[in-house]
Design an enzyme around this catalytic site. Sequence first.
Site, mmCIF file in Angstrom:
data_model
loop_
_atom_site.group_PDB
_atom_site.id
_atom_site.type_symbol
_atom_site.label_atom_id
_atom_site.label_comp_id
_atom_site.label_asym_id
_atom_site.label_seq_id
_atom_site.Cartn_x
_atom_site.Cartn_y
_atom_site.Cartn_z
ATOM 1 N N ARG A 138 0.739 14.247 13.085
ATOM 2 C CA ARG A 138 1.260 14.202 11.533
ATOM 3 C C ARG A 138 1.635 15.521 10.932
ATOM 4 N NH1 ARG A 138 -0.714 9.013 10.336
ATOM 5 N NH2 ARG A 138 0.829 8.992 8.609
ATOM 6 N N LYS B 133 0.851 -1.288 0.033
ATOM 7 C CA LYS B 133 -0.102 -0.062 0.051
ATOM 8 C C LYS B 133 0.893 1.081 -0.126
ATOM 9 C CE LYS B 133 -1.615 1.482 4.021
ATOM 10 N NZ LYS B 133 -1.463 2.870 4.441
#
Length: 420
Positions: free
Chosen positions: A120, A22
């Site tokens: 993040r 992925k």
Amino acid sequence: MDSLLIKGGAPLCGEVTISGAKNAALPIMAAALLTKEPCVIQGVPDLSDVRFMGQILSWLGAKVRFDAGNVHIEAREVKGAAEYDLVRKMRGSICIMGPLLGRLHKATVSLPGGCVIGARPINLHLKGFEALGARVTIGGGYVRASGRRLTGAPIFLGGRSGSTVLGTANVIMAAALADGVTVIESAACEPEVVDLASFLNAMGARITGAGSPTITITGVKALHGAVHKIIPDRIEAATYAIATAATRGEVTLKSARADHLGAVLDKLREAGVCIETNGAGIKVHRTGKLRPVDITTLPYSGFPTDVQAQMMALMTLTPGISIITERIFESRFMHVSELARLGADIEIEGPSAIVKGGKPLSGAPVMASDLRASAALVVAGLAARGTTTISRVYHVDRGYEDIDGKLRKLGARVERITES
Ligand code: EPZ
């Protein structure tokens, strides 16, 4: 929303084919934006995140077609802005910014925001874009980068937790068409970055050093189409290896690459799991008792943060004390409370989880919270006595292709419940 119902105790036996990675597929699909010519990316996993990246590329103006594990992308015309709702939903889509900037010299993308595993930030991505000469502004939930010309430059991408994987990918893609030479210091060394560089070089880019902390990109005038096969998913392979150990099974992970899994295989061997590697893949076999191991997650080639939760699940079954320290993300212990519902004894002390393992787990209803935490619950449910129901399985489907089908083929008693 689907749930998985797992009757624990069945050993996993047989062989499983590992899907394409992925985390290689997402940036490589985005890299196809760098050329007007058609690209074919082979061995792409059938995952919701990958299909979603396809939707984003289509929305940007590219022609995208999936067929039998390949994706055909032709970005003749491309818009420079991605709609708020599209990018916000999948953090990994931030990697469209580098190719949009590289091709159009402008990119507007919604700020990805944080997620359950951490804040993040994207400051290092933006530092790289500015070093190449782009002007970066943030406002209204969007980040914009634009520059009449992009010029190669030296860029240091080290952050407080090591380098940045998608930040390195973004800077490489922006620099591929810049004027002059870019040298990235403290670049991410993950295999997925190497795979991206291989695809870009097949498109006519000039990138050396991928896989090392210093990557050199010599800008070229244009890139052409290419055909590329994605590397196997090392995190999926690690997950099935751990599930095999957790259920006292014996499984061959077909097409898994042992050279991408050094730290994981080393820790599994230390824990007492038999690992044999050959050209066709990796054979995992658990016969005797497990031994507790201590783990600290690190940038590649250290122990991967994406396997931390699954390893914790294994250590809850292992008599003794294991200390698992998370050094990459600031809150990647969402799985601890759900594992506790299955009877696990885990205490969190700052960045470390102290696992007192050995008591058998007993099945219970649990809830998935993020991709790899969900994988940990699957591992635990496969080993627990009784039945475990895992709700919000869409988290798992983001990163594991046909997980219930693959597990059933290995003898697991798992059923997907689709709520109407
Ligand atoms: C990639 O995310 C992976 N995702 C993650 O996998 C993986 O956990 C992560 O790399 C680390 O290996 C994809 O490839 C799609 P980072 P990425 O930038 O690139 C800090 C999964 O489960 N940082 O390498 O977004 C950041 O806060 C997913 O498949 C900055 O400080 O991660 C973190 O602490 C989850 N500033 C560390 O660096 C930045 O500008 C590593 O983040 C960027 C990152």
